[in-house]
Motif scaffolding. Structure first.
Motif, PDB file in Angstrom:
ATOM      1  N   ARG A  73     -44.318 -26.408  37.782  1.00 15.98           N
ATOM      2  CA  ARG A  73     -43.392 -27.501  38.104  1.00 15.98           C
ATOM      3  C   ARG A  73     -44.185 -28.743  38.523  1.00 15.98           C
ATOM      4  NH1 ARG A  73     -38.841 -27.036  42.739  1.00 15.98           N
ATOM      5  NH2 ARG A  73     -37.796 -25.801  41.151  1.00 15.98           N
ATOM      6  N   ILE A  74     -45.208 -28.512  39.312  1.00 16.74           N
ATOM      7  CA  ILE A  74     -46.023 -29.654  39.757  1.00 16.74           C
ATOM      8  C   ILE A  74     -46.730 -30.302  38.578  1.00 16.74           C
ATOM      9  CG2 ILE A  74     -48.060 -30.281  41.124  1.00 16.74           C
ATOM     10  CD1 ILE A  74     -47.163 -28.222  43.181  1.00 16.74           C
ATOM     11  N   PHE A 141     -37.382 -32.156  25.414  1.00 16.78           N
ATOM     12  CA  PHE A 141     -37.295 -31.044  24.465  1.00 16.78           C
ATOM     13  C   PHE A 141     -38.665 -30.360  24.329  1.00 16.78           C
ATOM     14  CE2 PHE A 141     -33.736 -33.702  23.668  1.00 16.78           C
ATOM     15  CZ  PHE A 141     -32.729 -32.880  23.219  1.00 16.78           C
ATOM     16  N   ARG A 142     -39.709 -31.190  24.319  1.00 18.58           N
ATOM     17  CA  ARG A 142     -41.072 -30.645  24.232  1.00 18.58           C
ATOM     18  C   ARG A 142     -41.370 -29.765  25.440  1.00 18.58           C
ATOM     19  NH1 ARG A 142     -45.156 -35.213  24.694  1.00 18.58           N
ATOM     20  NH2 ARG A 142     -43.632 -36.127  23.298  1.00 18.58           N
ATOM     21  N   MET A 143     -40.935 -30.230  26.583  1.00 21.65           N
ATOM     22  CA  MET A 143     -41.164 -29.469  27.821  1.00 21.65           C
ATOM     23  C   MET A 143     -40.525 -28.080  27.716  1.00 21.65           C
ATOM     24  SD  MET A 143     -42.351 -29.813  31.027  1.00 21.65           S
ATOM     25  CE  MET A 143     -42.169 -31.451  31.680  1.00 21.65           C
ATOM     26  N   MET A 144     -39.318 -28.023  27.186  1.00 16.66           N
ATOM     27  CA  MET A 144     -38.634 -26.723  27.072  1.00 16.66           C
ATOM     28  C   MET A 144     -39.388 -25.770  26.150  1.00 16.66           C
ATOM     29  SD  MET A 144     -36.112 -26.814  29.040  1.00 16.66           S
ATOM     30  CE  MET A 144     -35.174 -28.026  29.941  1.00 16.66           C
ATOM     31  N   GLN A 151     -45.609 -20.903  27.028  1.00 15.90           N
ATOM     32  CA  GLN A 151     -45.981 -20.280  28.302  1.00 15.90           C
ATOM     33  C   GLN A 151     -45.256 -18.953  28.508  1.00 15.90           C
ATOM     34  OE1 GLN A 151     -48.344 -21.165  30.214  1.00 15.90           O
ATOM     35  NE2 GLN A 151     -48.688 -23.362  30.030  1.00 15.90           N
ATOM     36  N   GLY A 152     -44.213 -18.676  27.721  1.00 21.43           N
ATOM     37  CA  GLY A 152     -43.528 -17.389  27.796  1.00 21.43           C
ATOM     38  C   GLY A 152     -42.613 -17.225  29.004  1.00 21.43           C
ATOM     39  N   MET A 153     -42.067 -18.304  29.496  1.00 23.84           N
ATOM     40  CA  MET A 153     -41.183 -18.205  30.665  1.00 23.84           C
ATOM     41  C   MET A 153     -39.738 -17.948  30.220  1.00 23.84           C
ATOM     42  SD  MET A 153     -42.793 -21.081  33.135  1.00 23.84           S
ATOM     43  CE  MET A 153     -42.752 -19.974  34.504  1.00 23.84           C
ATOM     44  N   ASP A 154     -38.956 -17.371  31.126  1.00 27.80           N
ATOM     45  CA  ASP A 154     -37.540 -17.159  30.799  1.00 27.80           C
ATOM     46  C   ASP A 154     -36.739 -18.441  31.080  1.00 27.80           C
ATOM     47  OD1 ASP A 154     -37.409 -17.247  33.532  1.00 27.80           O
ATOM     48  OD2 ASP A 154     -36.993 -15.113  33.802  1.00 27.80           O
ATOM     49  N   TYR A 155     -35.479 -18.401  30.708  1.00 31.22           N
ATOM     50  CA  TYR A 155     -34.647 -19.603  30.848  1.00 31.22           C
ATOM     51  C   TYR A 155     -34.467 -20.013  32.323  1.00 31.22           C
ATOM     52  CZ  TYR A 155     -33.195 -19.418  25.905  1.00 31.22           C
ATOM     53  OH  TYR A 155     -33.175 -19.426  24.535  1.00 31.22           O
ATOM     54  N   ALA A 158     -37.524 -21.809  33.483  1.00 29.79           N
ATOM     55  CA  ALA A 158     -37.596 -23.136  32.866  1.00 29.79           C
ATOM     56  C   ALA A 158     -36.585 -24.086  33.516  1.00 29.79           C
ATOM     57  CB  ALA A 158     -37.334 -23.021  31.371  1.00 29.79           C
ATOM     58  N   ALA A 159     -35.408 -23.543  33.807  1.00 30.70           N
ATOM     59  CA  ALA A 159     -34.392 -24.368  34.474  1.00 30.70           C
ATOM     60  C   ALA A 159     -34.859 -24.775  35.858  1.00 30.70           C
ATOM     61  CB  ALA A 159     -33.079 -23.591  34.553  1.00 30.70           C
ATOM     62  N   ASP A 160     -35.523 -23.847  36.532  1.00 28.11           N
ATOM     63  CA  ASP A 160     -36.018 -24.125  37.883  1.00 28.11           C
ATOM     64  C   ASP A 160     -37.129 -25.181  37.850  1.00 28.11           C
ATOM     65  OD1 ASP A 160     -36.235 -23.695  40.682  1.00 28.11           O
ATOM     66  OD2 ASP A 160     -38.059 -22.540  40.302  1.00 28.11           O
ATOM     67  N   ILE A 161     -38.018 -25.048  36.901  1.00 31.05           N
ATOM     68  CA  ILE A 161     -39.153 -25.980  36.834  1.00 31.05           C
ATOM     69  C   ILE A 161     -38.691 -27.383  36.443  1.00 31.05           C
ATOM     70  CG2 ILE A 161     -41.213 -26.526  35.441  1.00 31.05           C
ATOM     71  CD1 ILE A 161     -41.782 -23.477  35.432  1.00 31.05           C
ATOM     72  N   THR A 162     -37.757 -27.446  35.504  1.00 31.41           N
ATOM     73  CA  THR A 162     -37.330 -28.770  35.033  1.00 31.41           C
ATOM     74  C   THR A 162     -36.122 -29.324  35.780  1.00 31.41           C
ATOM     75  OG1 THR A 162     -35.929 -27.722  33.354  1.00 31.41           O
ATOM     76  CG2 THR A 162     -38.172 -28.306  32.699  1.00 31.41           C
TER      77      THR A 162
END
Lengths: 204, 282
Positions: A73-74, A141-144, A151-155, A158-162
């Motif tokens: 996230r950072i 969109f690129r970030m997602m 990076q293999g993260m779940d949704y 990804a929602a938390d980071i963005t």
């Protein structure tokens, strides 16, 4: 995991060596995240360094959970800052260049000493094709795509980071994948042989 | 067959296992009956596979931190502080200037109300005082000298009388200053009347008595209404208007002026510092 928590605790007490252990553990993932989002090695390195400095100063805000997600996230924020800065300034070439400004034919920064020249060329071609298509996406969109598909993260992560709702992650990721699919179709010759006929294999 | 955006989202989430069981069962049913959806699913799967094989790039260097990187906390540019200080000082400057201006106007109004009276008194009092002083001078000088000259054939006694008269004369000009023509004329008329009264008595004793009585005459002349009603001319002529108008005397630069100058200089200084910092940053 015990080492991770211990290093975090010691880092919170001001132990820089303990924090550097965390840096060594996560720097590859953080740098790759930055590189795929920004698309330029030097800018990605700057964003990575800024992200680790910021992480050290904001370590007291870490409230447990996935430390990797917290770090990503950072670095995502650092990349966003870099993205905005680059929008205000002259365009940085998306294709790596040497010091004379000539486009690099082989991506030497991707070279792995353990692989053959053919494998190295294949990797670099694939990496280059993906990066070109990623750069054509809008930043969000690129970030997602980078978070979920690279990076293999779940949704949820990804929602938390963005800082986006789950539905936004779903829709943005689907649209990004569709755009990437169309883009990569134009780079068939750059893709490894096993992916050139994947359509036919998948259809069968 | 064209695949809608909603279907794309459903297929994408289906591949990632992010659909709830109900959505998943419904999508599976549709996939069985719609080959276009299956083709789209395969395309997304292929894209996802390619992306998952994205080579991991090697890091160009280690990103470990040094004490120099984190030892010094990031200092915010002082420009913002300078700008705030300049704004605050400017505000105070304006406030003090308004107060100063307001009090100045108030004092000006008070002066305008009180100054004419005091000036009138001064202007009216000055000629009368001068005239009275001249009268006193004439009263003390002329009769005594003339009486002494006329009554005393002896030069010595006459000189004595003149000397005495001259001694008594010395007090009047100090009090009266420069008499005006009008006051001189009044004084001459008064002296002539006195002369008429004193002229018949022309003996030495009478002259001596006259000389010795001069202070009394002077005292008598003080009993004249015009003379006694006037305050001492020295006080009127030399007193500043501030004293007569009940205003305090001004000594040096007022404190509010010093405050205004300080605030103005401070605001200008901080503004220029902020401007120079901004230029350095840009």
């Amino acid at each position: 995991m015990i080492d991770l928590n211990e290093n975090i605790t010691r880092s919170l007490a001001g132990d820089l060596d303990a924090f550097n252990q965390l840096v060594l553990q996560f720097q590859s993932q953080v740098y790759n995240q930055a590189y795929r989002i920004i698309g330029e090695p030097d800018a990605a390195a700057d964003a990575t360094q800024e992200a680790f400095i910021s992480a050290y100063r904001k370590l007291h805000t870490y409230r447990g959970g996935s430390f990797k997600s917290w770090l990503l996230r950072i670095v995502s924020n650092a990349c966003y800052d870099e993205y905005r800065r680059r929008k205000r300034q002259p365009v940085v070439p998306l294709i790596p260049e040497n010091q004379q400004g000539e486009e690099l034919e082989t991506a030497s920064w991707l070279e792995d000493p353990g692989e053959s020249p053919e494998q190295s060329a294949e990797r670099s071609e694939l990496s280059r094709a993906i990066q070109i298509c990623l750069d054509r996406l809008e930043f969000d969109f690129r970030m997602m795509v980078v978070l979920v598909d690279i990076q293999g993260m779940d949704y949820a992560s990804a929602a938390d980071i963005t800082n986006n709702p789950l539905g936004t992650v779903k829709s943005r990721l689907a649209r990004a994948r569709k755009s990437l699919q169309e883009c990569l179709r134009g780079f068939q010759e750059l893709l490894p042989g096993r992916f050139r006929h994947l359509d036919e294999v998948a259809t069968e | 067959m064209k695949v809608s955006n909603k279907d794309w989202t459903q297929l994408s989430a289906y591949l990632d296992g992010e659909l709830n069981p109900r959505e998943m069962s419904r999508l599976k049913t549709r996939l069985e009956h719609r080959p276009g959806l299956r083709a789209a699913l395969n395309e997304i799967k292929r894209t996802k596979q390619i992306l998952s094989l994205t080579p991991r790039v090697g890091i160009p260097r280690n990103f470990t931190l040094t004490p120099a990187m984190v030892g010094k906390p990031h200092r915010r540019s002082p420009e913002r502080g300078y700008r705030l200080a300049a704004a605050a000082l400017s505000f105070l400057f304006v406030a003090v200037a308004v107060v100063d201006l307001g009090s100045g106007m108030l004092k000006g109004g008070m002066l305008a109300a009180s100054a004419p009276k005091s000036e009138e008194i001064a202007l009216e009092a000055l000629p009368e005082a001068a005239a009275d002083a001249a009268v006193a001078e004439e009263v003390s000088e002329e009769p005594a000298v003339r009486e002494a000259e006329e009554a005393l054939p002896n030069e010595e006694t006459a000189d004595q009388a003149v000397g005495i008269a001259a001694e008594e004369e010395s007090g009047a000009p100090e009090a009266a200053g420069q008499p005006s023509e009008e006051s001189v004329a009044t004084a001459e008329t008064f002296a002539e009347q006195e002369e008429v009264k004193t002229a018949p008595e022309g003996t030495e004793q009478v002259a001596e008595e006259q000389v010795s009585e001069e202070p009394q005459n002077r005292g008598d002349s003080a009993s004249v209404p015009a003379y006694t009603a006037v305050p001492e001319p020295e006080q009127i002529s030399n007193t500043p208007a501030g004293e007569t108008g009940q205003l305090p005397p001004r000594r040096g630069v007022p404190w509010i002026r010093i405050l205004e100058i300080s605030l103005g200089l401070g605001a200008a200084g901080f503004a220029s510092a902020a401007w120079s910092k901004r230029r350095k940053v840009s």
